[in-house]
Enzyme design. Sequence first.
Site, mmCIF file in Angstrom:
data_model
loop_
_atom_site.group_PDB
_atom_site.id
_atom_site.type_symbol
_atom_site.label_atom_id
_atom_site.label_comp_id
_atom_site.label_asym_id
_atom_site.label_seq_id
_atom_site.Cartn_x
_atom_site.Cartn_y
_atom_site.Cartn_z
ATOM 1 N N GLY A 68 -40.532 -12.566 -3.127
ATOM 2 C CA GLY A 68 -40.548 -13.053 -1.765
ATOM 3 C C GLY A 68 -41.643 -14.045 -1.491
ATOM 4 N N ASN A 116 -39.340 -10.214 8.451
ATOM 5 C CA ASN A 116 -38.767 -11.475 7.982
ATOM 6 C C ASN A 116 -37.247 -11.406 7.997
ATOM 7 O OD1 ASN A 116 -37.372 -11.925 5.142
ATOM 8 N ND2 ASN A 116 -38.714 -10.136 4.924
ATOM 9 N N ARG A 117 -36.660 -12.541 8.289
ATOM 10 C CA ARG A 117 -35.224 -12.721 8.100
ATOM 11 C C ARG A 117 -35.013 -14.078 7.411
ATOM 12 N NH1 ARG A 117 -35.590 -12.339 13.816
ATOM 13 N NH2 ARG A 117 -35.702 -14.363 14.862
ATOM 14 N N PHE A 120 -33.000 -15.360 1.871
ATOM 15 C CA PHE A 120 -32.943 -15.859 0.489
ATOM 16 C C PHE A 120 -32.989 -17.387 0.430
ATOM 17 C CE2 PHE A 120 -30.402 -11.972 -1.360
ATOM 18 C CZ PHE A 120 -31.529 -11.193 -1.232
ATOM 19 N N SER A 183 -31.792 -6.401 0.370
ATOM 20 C CA SER A 183 -32.305 -7.170 1.503
ATOM 21 C C SER A 183 -31.380 -6.989 2.704
ATOM 22 C CB SER A 183 -32.389 -8.656 1.152
ATOM 23 O OG SER A 183 -32.647 -9.419 2.323
ATOM 24 N N ASN A 185 -31.090 -9.152 5.047
ATOM 25 C CA ASN A 185 -30.918 -10.466 5.662
ATOM 26 C C ASN A 185 -29.760 -11.295 5.115
ATOM 27 O OD1 ASN A 185 -33.208 -10.091 7.351
ATOM 28 N ND2 ASN A 185 -34.521 -10.528 5.602
ATOM 29 N N THR A 186 -28.988 -10.727 4.180
ATOM 30 C CA THR A 186 -27.760 -11.362 3.699
ATOM 31 C C THR A 186 -26.599 -10.459 4.068
ATOM 32 O OG1 THR A 186 -28.851 -12.497 1.855
ATOM 33 C CG2 THR A 186 -26.483 -12.128 1.658
ATOM 34 N N LYS A 222 -33.274 -3.086 -7.345
ATOM 35 C CA LYS A 222 -34.190 -2.875 -6.215
ATOM 36 C C LYS A 222 -33.400 -2.277 -5.059
ATOM 37 C CE LYS A 222 -37.872 -5.117 -3.605
ATOM 38 N NZ LYS A 222 -38.725 -6.331 -3.496
ATOM 39 N N ASN A 251 -37.417 -1.984 -0.918
ATOM 40 C CA ASN A 251 -37.373 -3.250 -0.209
ATOM 41 C C ASN A 251 -37.825 -3.035 1.238
ATOM 42 O OD1 ASN A 251 -36.643 -5.973 0.492
ATOM 43 N ND2 ASN A 251 -35.017 -5.907 -1.042
#
Length: 367
Positions: A68, A116-117, A120, A183, A185-186, A222, A251
């Site tokens: 990250g 965070n967003r 990737f 994650s 954020n996807t 992960k 994560n």
Amino acid sequence: MYKLLFDLVFKKMDPEKAHHLAFFWIRLASSVPGLRTLVRLVLAPRDRALRTSALGLDLPGPFGLAAGFDKNGVGIDGLAMIGFDYVEIGTITGEPQPGNPAPRLFRLVEDRALVNRMGFNNQGSARVAARLAQRPHTSSTPVVGVNIGKTKVVEEADAIGDYVKSTERLAKYADYLVVNVSSPNTPGLRNLQAVSHLGPLLGAVREAADRSTAHHVPLLVKIAPDLADEDVDAVADLALELGLDGIIATNTTIGREGLRTSAARIEEIGMGGLSGAPLKARALEVLQRLRARTEGRLVLVSVGGIETAEDAWQRIIHGADLVQGYSAFIYQGPFWCRRIHKGLSAKVRAGGFRDLAAAVGSAKASS
């Protein structure tokens, strides 16, 4: 000194811009040979008692930088210069992508945390592979983990092909490879943590790595802290069944419980993965569960809420072979690794261990 700099400068800057500025200075310092040597002597002292063997790798210590921070593998030597024992780059996707719209990184200073967003944001596996191919390899070359994820525009049904593409490009340059399915954020990514999806994905990545390299590249997965306990167990069982080399836990979390930051501010920030001190308890719980389930048959990498040497030590004595950090780096600055190393050295000696490896899992042994 760093706290003053943080309060006067970085705290007032947009977090993503502050990240790029700090990372620029790290890379600049590492590009000057004499300065690089001096900084390494000050910030990265090495104690042989901390030397660690894991994943078939010989590491100067157990403390690495989590994925990250260096998404594109542009500052590996600089990050090793300031004391990280290994550097995990990424997350890298099959195709380049800009990530989510800014603002997308937020500080929760009262909680010593980040949200965070990012989504990737990275240059894609082809470009990163070309960069890694140009790196010289010597006895002092830092150990590099490569973390791969799904390109956002790729449908969930086509995710395996996307991961395989990245694996074929990057595996030959990775000291170890991480499949990131955790994650928040996807869209749809965390669905891949379900064992029915995860098994075929990890099997395909393992086969692609073996096709792409003449040697065994360690493969890890992960996972998220938000998995139910029974799902953590299921992932552990699957990892053992597939012959994976390890698990990275954990994560970021989508949870927001117990924060000091005001509810109004949390609502204003909106969605994203929470990292930093609030993950401390859950990350330790997941580690302990994985250790009990796998009984030392997998390498366990613990990440989430590690701020101090005591935090790292607790993970090690509860079964972590390696530990990682990221968010506390933002709050503690360039002397952070030095403090972690000095503290761990003191813990090893105070505990009467011959070296750090002897301490791994010792809390269970002594209970």
